[in-house]
Motif scaffolding. Structure first.
Motif, PDB file in Angstrom:
ATOM      1  N   SER A  42      66.213   2.868  90.590  1.00 30.40           N
ATOM      2  CA  SER A  42      67.441   2.919  90.150  1.00 30.40           C
ATOM      3  C   SER A  42      68.486   4.023  90.449  1.00 30.40           C
ATOM      4  N   TRP A  70      70.590   4.483  95.311  1.00 27.17           N
ATOM      5  CA  TRP A  70      72.009   4.379  95.721  1.00 27.17           C
ATOM      6  C   TRP A  70      72.269   6.023  96.343  1.00 27.17           C
ATOM      7  N   THR A  74      75.200   0.256  92.449  1.00 30.49           N
ATOM      8  CA  THR A  74      75.799   1.157  91.201  1.00 30.49           C
ATOM      9  C   THR A  74      77.301   0.788  91.445  1.00 30.49           C
ATOM     10  N   ASN A 101      80.276   5.942  90.978  1.00 37.74           N
ATOM     11  CA  ASN A 101      79.358   6.610  91.301  1.00 37.74           C
ATOM     12  C   ASN A 101      79.243   7.060  92.916  1.00 37.74           C
ATOM     13  N   GLN A 137      72.867   9.998  85.414  1.00 37.23           N
ATOM     14  CA  GLN A 137      72.299   8.888  85.629  1.00 37.23           C
ATOM     15  C   GLN A 137      70.967   8.579  84.981  1.00 37.23           C
TER      16      GLN A 137
END
Length: 300
Positions: A4, A7, A249, A253, A299
């Motif tokens: 997750s 990135w 994402t 971000n 996040q």
């Protein structure tokens, strides 16, 4: 394995590669001019993007996604917006308003967040929105010279900087939209496919433009092909990781975390030029680090 936050390292690699590309392009400017040095990132980056797609196809045996109507519109919009953003920025900087233009161009993350919400429906939490604002204010503060104000150079550079930032934001949203519109393939395959189409479109647009209006710059970029290859490679490498970040994402971000590029450039400048850090720069760095920390916290 939790990917997750994958990135984050992807964006940091992109920022580092872009810092190197910018340094290479600055050296090329002395040889082939601003326009010629600008277009090498597309012209000489395109072959590397094709190679990356071919290698990825060979290694993974994935099928290259077939472009659809929305994909082509997003790619063309992103490619055109990026060219216009660069042209506006360089035009304003020629008026000796470098710091002001840079400061307003760096409003890009805020505009990315707005355009992402309007065009793609990318929602932000209040914490992430605050992080974007704080980090952007830090970059603006670092970009300004001591004793200067954001309006000291007149209205035109201000407008050019904000509009340039808007086009850079639209480019990011366009490329993310293109990646999302491909319904099949891994994140890496969709990002690489979009990179090939994006660089291909930009190469065609600029070759036609320079062929019609600035053949001198075009021929100069051909004659300086050796250093241009380095700039093209770093440009394609940076774009590859930017696009992968966009696949993983929201563009907001990615472009907010990308502000660490300013810190990288600052570190390089002070390391090799032995420049003292001003109080304003220290405050700006604190705000950038604080904004990035809030972004990552948001996040979790």
């Amino acid at each position: 394995m939790d990917l997750s936050l994958f990135w984050v390292p992807v964006t940091l690699v992109a920022a580092a590669a872009q810092t190197g590309r910018n340094a290479t392009q600055r050296r090329l400017t002395e040889k082939i001019g601003t326009v010629g040095a600008t277009q090498v990132r597309f012209l000489y980056g395109f072959p590397f993007a094709l190679i990356a797609l071919a290698v990825l196809r060979l290694v993974t045996a994935e099928t290259v996604p077939v472009p659809n109507g929305p994909f082509l519109l997003y790619v063309l919009g992103g490619a055109t917006a990026q060219i216009l953003a660069t042209a506006l920025m360089l035009s304003a900087m020629r008026e000796r308003a470098f710091s002001v233009v840079t400061a307003y161009t760096k409003t890009e993350p805020v505009q990315v967040a707005l355009f992402g919400l309007i065009i793609l429906g990318d929602h932000l939490t209040p914490l992430v929105a605050l992080a974007i604002l704080i980090a952007t204010l830090g970059v603006i503060g670092m970009s300004m010279k001591p004793g200067a104000s954001l309006t000291s150079s007149g209205l035109r550079p201000v407008v050019a900087g904000v509009v340039s930032g808007a086009f850079f934001a639209l480019a990011a949203i366009g490329f993310r939209g293109a990646i999302l519109s491909l319904g099949e393939g891994s994140s890496l395959m969709r990002a690489t496919t979009t990179l090939v189409w994006g660089l291909g479109a930009q190469t065609v647009i600029l070759l036609v433009w320079l062929g019609l209006f600035d053949r001198k710059a075009l021929f100069a970029s051909f004659s300086a092909w050796k250093p241009s290859l380095g700039a093209g490679f770093l440009g394609a490498l940076a774009s590859q990781f930017w696009f992968l970040g966009f696949a993983l994402t929201t563009a907001a971000n990615v472009r907010t975390l990308a502000l660490v590029e300013v810190l990288m450039a600052q570190a390089v400048s002070h390391r090799f030029l032995s420049q003292a850090t001003t109080r304003r720069e220290i405050m700006g760095m604190v705000l950038i680090v604080g904004g990035v920390a809030l972004l990552l916290l948001g996040q979790s």
